[in-house]
Design an enzyme around this catalytic site. Structure first.
Site, PDB file in Angstrom:
ATOM      1  N   TYR A  72       0.719  -1.063   0.029  1.00  0.00           N
ATOM      2  CA  TYR A  72       0.071  -0.047  -0.195  1.00  0.00           C
ATOM      3  C   TYR A  72       0.553   1.263  -0.277  1.00  0.00           C
ATOM      4  CZ  TYR A  72      -4.230  -2.778   1.252  1.00  0.00           C
ATOM      5  OH  TYR A  72      -5.418  -4.198   1.119  1.00  0.00           O
TER       6      TYR A  72
ATOM      7  N   TYR B  10      -0.509 -10.527   0.479  1.00  0.00           N
ATOM      8  CA  TYR B  10       0.719  -9.644   1.251  1.00  0.00           C
ATOM      9  C   TYR B  10       0.834 -10.241   2.562  1.00  0.00           C
ATOM     10  CZ  TYR B  10      -2.888  -6.611   2.833  1.00  0.00           C
ATOM     11  OH  TYR B  10      -4.097  -6.459   3.415  1.00  0.00           O
TER      12      TYR B  10
ATOM     13  N   ARG C 219      -2.196 -12.562   2.574  1.00  0.00           N
ATOM     14  CA  ARG C 219      -3.753 -11.899   2.276  1.00  0.00           C
ATOM     15  C   ARG C 219      -3.984 -12.173   1.126  1.00  0.00           C
ATOM     16  NH1 ARG C 219      -7.590  -8.569   4.302  1.00  0.00           N
ATOM     17  NH2 ARG C 219      -8.773 -10.506   3.858  1.00  0.00           N
TER      18      ARG C 219
ATOM     19  N   HIS D 151      -7.151  -8.103  -3.162  1.00  0.00           N
ATOM     20  CA  HIS D 151      -8.548  -7.725  -2.511  1.00  0.00           C
ATOM     21  C   HIS D 151      -8.274  -6.734  -2.913  1.00  0.00           C
ATOM     22  CE1 HIS D 151      -5.701  -7.185   1.324  1.00  0.00           C
ATOM     23  NE2 HIS D 151      -6.199  -6.431   1.332  1.00  0.00           N
TER      24      HIS D 151
ATOM     25  N   HIS E  41     -10.494  -3.383  -1.782  1.00  0.00           N
ATOM     26  CA  HIS E  41     -11.697  -2.369  -0.278  1.00  0.00           C
ATOM     27  C   HIS E  41     -11.614  -1.223  -0.968  1.00  0.00           C
ATOM     28  CE1 HIS E  41      -9.115  -4.038   2.817  1.00  0.00           C
ATOM     29  NE2 HIS E  41      -7.598  -3.654   2.181  1.00  0.00           N
TER      30      HIS E  41
END
Length: 242
Positions: free
Chosen positions: A108, A147, A157, A160, A162
């Site tokens: 991110y 990640y 994870r 995905h 959000h």
């Protein structure tokens, strides 16, 4: 006289309990006392409202909305699209939809994200759009990478994105995250494992949509958001039901 619609009772079995020790963060985050319900004021439920003027051209194109002129984000190009619907599958128009995600390496653009993957200088990782008169939304982006996270020794994870959907005011916000059909990490994710009903996982999984895929360009994924009723999408900030 207006025709009454069918009532769909909440299916609370789809929602995980607040305390799910397999997901270690829930131990600290879960409440220890019964929740208190507070009604919203009229100013909270009626405003502020969103209009076409709040969305700039290209806000829904994550390939270029952060990129330098002539550049584009690095990664597998995807098109994420679908509709926002009510419990009777009627479209919900003029709804603000926002997404945010990791880059193709699983990182991110956030000061606290220290994962080893490199940052992409041309990818900001967020976008927004308004649904049209048919409740339709669409984003261009790149497929996010998986990640690791500090749950247990080898917790990862799945890829995905959000997503949040706003009502008429800022306090009327529903937040969820969607996964990608066929991802082998889905059954191994401790967060997904908190869902007691596996059909809820399917409702959070975007389906490969070859009909909307652009040949030699972009793979399409379809994800509808259902706001209420037993067919509803699972929203992580409405654990008590929708």
């Amino acid at each position: 006289m207006a025709k009454l619609g069918e009532f769909y009772q909440r299916d609370r079995s789809l929602h995980p309990p607040a305390l799910t020790p397999v997901y270690k963060t829930s131990v600290a985050r879960s409440p220890r006392f019964s929740l208190i319900s507070l009604e919203n004021s009229a100013s909270e439920t009626t405003g502020p409202t969103f209009g076409q003027g709040d969305i700039a051209p290209g806000d829904n194109d994550l390939l270029t909305n952060y990129a330098a002129d002539g550049e584009t984000a690095i990664g597998e190009r995807i098109l994420l699209h679908g509709r926002v619907l009510d419990e009777n599958r009627r479209p919900v128009p003029n709804t603000l939809v926002e997404i945010w995600q990791a880059n193709a390496g699983g990182r991110y653009r956030h000061v606290k994200d220290t994962y080893f993957a490199a940052l992409d200088p041309n990818f900001g990782g967020c976008g927004r759009t308004l649904t049209d008169e048919n409740g339709y939304y669409c984003f261009r982006s790149i497929k996010p990478g998986a990640y690791p996270f500090r749950n247990y020794v080898n917790s990862w994870r799945p890829a995905h994105i959000h997503m949040s959907v706003f009502g008429s005011g800022f306090v009327q916000r529903l937040i969820t995250q969607l996964y990608f059909e066929g991802d082998p990490l889905i059954p191994h994710c401790p967060i997904i494992a908190t869902l007691p009903d596996k059909s809820a996982v399917e409702q959070l999984t975007a389906a490969l949509d070859l009909n909307a895929t652009i040949p030699l360009d972009t793979i399409a994924w379809k994800f509808d958001v259902v706001l209420r009723g037993r067919r509803s999408t699972m929203f992580e900030n409405r654990m008590e039901g929708n």
